[in-house]
Design an enzyme around this catalytic site. Structure first.
Site, PDB file in Angstrom:
ATOM      1  N   CYS A 299       2.368  -1.178   8.511  1.00 23.15           N
ATOM      2  CA  CYS A 299       2.154  -2.575   8.924  1.00 23.15           C
ATOM      3  C   CYS A 299       3.330  -3.203   9.662  1.00 23.15           C
ATOM      4  CB  CYS A 299       1.729  -3.457   7.766  1.00 23.15           C
ATOM      5  SG  CYS A 299       1.607  -2.702   6.189  1.00 23.15           S
ATOM      6  N   ARG A 328       6.116   8.178   0.567  1.00 16.64           N
ATOM      7  CA  ARG A 328       6.400   7.420  -0.652  1.00 16.64           C
ATOM      8  C   ARG A 328       6.866   8.365  -1.740  1.00 16.64           C
ATOM      9  NH1 ARG A 328       1.199   3.271  -0.491  1.00 16.64           N
ATOM     10  NH2 ARG A 328       1.541   2.710   1.681  1.00 16.64           N
ATOM     11  N   GLN A 346      -2.337   7.718   6.955  1.00 18.92           N
ATOM     12  CA  GLN A 346      -3.402   6.743   6.767  1.00 18.92           C
ATOM     13  C   GLN A 346      -4.178   6.585   8.062  1.00 18.92           C
ATOM     14  OE1 GLN A 346      -0.681   3.516   5.709  1.00 18.92           O
ATOM     15  NE2 GLN A 346      -1.529   3.531   3.647  1.00 18.92           N
ATOM     16  N   ASP A 348      -5.055   4.093   9.526  1.00 19.76           N
ATOM     17  CA  ASP A 348      -4.673   2.709   9.285  1.00 19.76           C
ATOM     18  C   ASP A 348      -5.059   1.808  10.450  1.00 19.76           C
ATOM     19  OD1 ASP A 348      -3.545   0.827   7.708  1.00 19.76           O
ATOM     20  OD2 ASP A 348      -1.478   1.486   7.955  1.00 19.76           O
ATOM     21  N   HIS A 350      -4.495  -2.641  11.508  1.00 16.48           N
ATOM     22  CA  HIS A 350      -4.173  -4.006  11.109  1.00 16.48           C
ATOM     23  C   HIS A 350      -4.831  -4.958  12.079  1.00 16.48           C
ATOM     24  CE1 HIS A 350      -1.123  -1.553   9.118  1.00 16.48           C
ATOM     25  NE2 HIS A 350      -1.375  -2.379   8.137  1.00 16.48           N
ATOM     26  N   LYS A 433      -8.579  -7.635  -2.200  1.00 16.19           N
ATOM     27  CA  LYS A 433      -8.963  -6.420  -1.473  1.00 16.19           C
ATOM     28  C   LYS A 433     -10.266  -5.850  -1.994  1.00 16.19           C
ATOM     29  CE  LYS A 433      -6.057  -3.534  -4.435  1.00 16.19           C
ATOM     30  NZ  LYS A 433      -5.282  -2.321  -4.504  1.00 16.19           N
TER      31      LYS A 433
END
Length: 614
Positions: A299, A328, A346, A348, A350, A433
């Site tokens: 992000c 991570r 991911q 991903d 945004h 979420k």
RNA sequence: GCCCAUGUAGCUCAGUCGGUAGAGCGCGUCCUUGGUAAGGACGAGGUCGGCGGUUCAAAUCCGCUCGUGGGCUCCA
């Protein structure tokens, strides 16, 4: 008190019998609790003796004796004072007194007695121990008292019990079957991925076959992104610590990150000063020295892309997507094949949106997740709407904004037309979420697709767009990932299909099996025609009988086999044997076969038969 | 991170009481050229996860360490 089902009663009673047996063999043991579970029961013990597999067998033997004695389960109610004295009499003060305190004032306190054993227990139970017709102790595991890692670790014995021996046998067989579907087993067999000791824990190496599956999945998503107005971006794997100080990820989530990368000159300097480790981490936190972080999230990078230009309200939503790899530092004990790893990609994106676009955009994200799941025939999932706990103050953003967002999520999920559960207090601190949760072969739940609303990061990065009133406004962000991570999703997908992937995903879609070497030239001709249509195909050139080649193709889980013998070559045909769609079996022209298979691939058809693999 | 278990050939595993390694599959070569789930012969392949200790002698016993599995805790 919740009524227990007959099966739960059997299992709950088995837990008491377990405790009875353990106390007979090891009277010094302190008991904690022993409830039934979805698949069996457990009991937590505090004992000096490690419950090794041999000890477990002895306990199992003793349990059989207890059952044979056919003890009666008797309920007995007690006042709080009586309860304390019963517990003291049993010598079970260490944990049971605390458990007694948990029972709210005014509620009935009850004990259940079987034979010499008596346990604080709300019930309910079978009438006699002989009603436990079939049970088995499965394994021992550590577990913290009250699930708190600062508390003492107890030994938890897991077992299962059924109303009949047949059901127990069936259950154990199912477990064995499930193990064969384990993505770690199939991943190895089919050459999909490898996790290497020397590379590092939780770091997945995608082997050629696994890489094909991943590419197909990424291609599928990319196609949808293009349809739905996303823009794909690329960002680096590391970024300055300062970026993550702004986002709040550093140092707040420091424990679950790989340590920062610090410039060599800076390290030399600090070494000269005789800087200690804690001084170093202090300086890092304060920002007195800078460094880089392996990115734990995408992000902040996407946000910096958004912020690199000015945006009008007319431009929104801006949807930035990336197959972004993040790292991570997960606890070593938590790593698991591909489903829990330390480096993962991911799918991903945004979305930077106006508040009035929230519901529509969430809906768009959800329908993408739903499309992914339905395309892959994954209908066994649950949807969790995670909302804030109104009692807690850990959340950022205005209450009104939360209310709006939660309402928007609820509305959006309703339009999906599927069941969902709301869970209070499960929201992230930055926003509510919606998660798609899927079970693996052993029944463990994994969060895959996710859609999250975020009020925090737009604030922290001071994001804005120019509204129709010519004033700056704060956009809202949506994080969303239909797969979640490529690694976890593939792991779950492997188990979902048991390795029998639909043709569009299969690493090798067609294998040509010529009867003998003289037929190789004809096989090559067929191969070229398949490859001309981008069908992934190969020829089994081994000198083996047809039966052996078929067996090999079956165990390799190839969707389509093309058998070529003298007959076929003379007629200019092929003989199709198809595990993904047996209706196609039989003689065809090669052109027709290529057409059928190409159609199956482009339509992403699911396998029609689920023959268990041998 | 914690508890328990576990680590032997590419894979799955056997290896008794401590006497320096075995099978099947796979792989290679040769024979076999076949009709819908395993043809045959021969062969290569192991510092028994790593380090240290006990012992005349360690895959085997002990300690540490790394990895893996099942749980617990955790999962922005």
């Amino acid at each position: 008190m919740k009524e227990m089902s007959p099966l739960e009663e059997i299992r709950h009673s088995a837990a008491h019998v377990l405790a009875t047996a353990v106390l007979r063999l090891y009277p010094d043991t302190q008991l904690d609790i022993g409830p039934p579970t979805d698949a069996g029961f457990y009991y937590d013990f505090d004992s000096q003796i490690p419950f090794s597999p041999e000890v477990l067998q002895q306990i199992e033997e003793e349990m059989r004796k207890v059952i044979k004695e056919n003890q009666r389960f008797e309920r007995q109610e007690a006042s709080r004072e009586e309860a304390v004295s019963i517990i003291k009499e049993m010598g079970q003060t260490t944990y049971k007194l605390g458990r007694l305190d948990d029972i709210p004032e005014g509620e009935t306190i009850s004990f259940y007695r079987n034979g010499e054993f008596i346990d604080l227990c709300a019930g309910s139970h079978v009438t006699y121990t002989k009603k436990i017709k079939a049970f088995k102790l499965l394994h021992v595991a550590g577990s913290y008292h009250r699930g708190d890692s600062s508390q003492k670790q107890l030994q938890r014995i897991y077992g299962t019990a059924f109303a009949s021996k047949e059901e127990l046998t069936q259950h154990l067989e199912r477990l064995e079957e499930a193990k064969k579907r384990d993505h770690r087993v199939i991943g190895k067999d089919l050459g999909l991925f490898h996790i290497d000791e020397q590379v590092g824990q939780g770091l997945v190496l995608w082997k050629p076959n696994g890489a094909i599956i991943r590419q197909e999945l990424e291609g599928f998503i990319t196609e949808q992104l293009n349809k739905q107005g996303y823009s794909q971006v690329y960002t680096p794997h590391i970024g300055k610590l300062d970026l993550y100080r702004t986002s709040g990820h550093f140092p707040y989530y420091q424990d679950s990150q790989y340590p920062p990368i610090i410039h060599r000159e800076c390290l030399d300097e600090l070494a000269k000063e005789g800087c200690t480790c804690s001084e170093l981490s202090n300086k890092l936190e304060k920002g007195e020295i800078d460094g880089y972080l392996l990115k734990p999230m995408n992000c902040p990078m996407h946000i910096r892309i958004f912020k690199s230009e000015q945006h009008s309200y007319r431009d929104l939503p801006i949807r930035l997507a990336e197959f972004g790899t993040v790292y991570r530092w997960e606890q070593s004990g938590e790593l698991n094949g591909m489903t829990r790893v330390r480096g993962f990609t991911q799918d991903d994106a945004h979305l930077f949106i106006r508040e009035d676009q929230l519901q529509e955009e969430v809906q768009g994200c959800l329908s993408l997740v739903k499309l992914v799941f339905s395309t892959l025939g994954m209908d066994d999932y649950r949807i969790r709407v995670s909302l804030r706990d109104p009692e807690s103050d850990k959340y950022v953003g205005a209450v009104e904004a939360w209310d709006k967002a939660e309402a928007a999520l609820r509305e959006a999920v309703k339009t999906l037309g599927v069941n969902y559960e709301e869970e209070l207090g499960e929201a992230a601190f930055y926003g509510p979420k919606i998660d798609f949760v899927v079970k693996d072969v052993i029944g463990r739940e994994w969060q895959l697709g996710t859609v999250q609303v975020d009020y925090n990061l737009p604030e922290r990065f001071d994001l804005s767009y120019v509204g129709s009133d010519n004033k700056d406004h704060r956009p809202v962000m949506i994080h969303r990932a239909p797969f979640g991570s490529m690694e976890r999703f593939c792991g779950v997908l492997i188990e979902h299909f048991g390795g029998n992937f639909p043709t569009w995903l299969a690493p090798e879609q067609v294998r040509i099996l010529p009867m003998n070497d003289e037929l190789l030239p004809y096989a090559e001709t067929c191969l070229h025609q398949l490859k001309a249509k981008n069908i992934r195909a190969g020829i089994d050139k081994q000198s083996a009988k047809l039966g052996a080649k078929i067996r090999r193709a079956e165990t390799d889980k190839i969707p389509h086999m093309i058998v070529i013998g003298k007959r076929e070559a003379e007629e200019g045909k092929i003989s199709l044997r198809s595990r993904s769609n047996p209706e196609l079996d039989g003689p065809h022209s090669i052109e027709a076969t290529v057409g059928l298979i190409a159609e199956e691939i482009s339509s992403k058809s699911l396998p029609k038969s689920r023959k268990p693999s041998s």
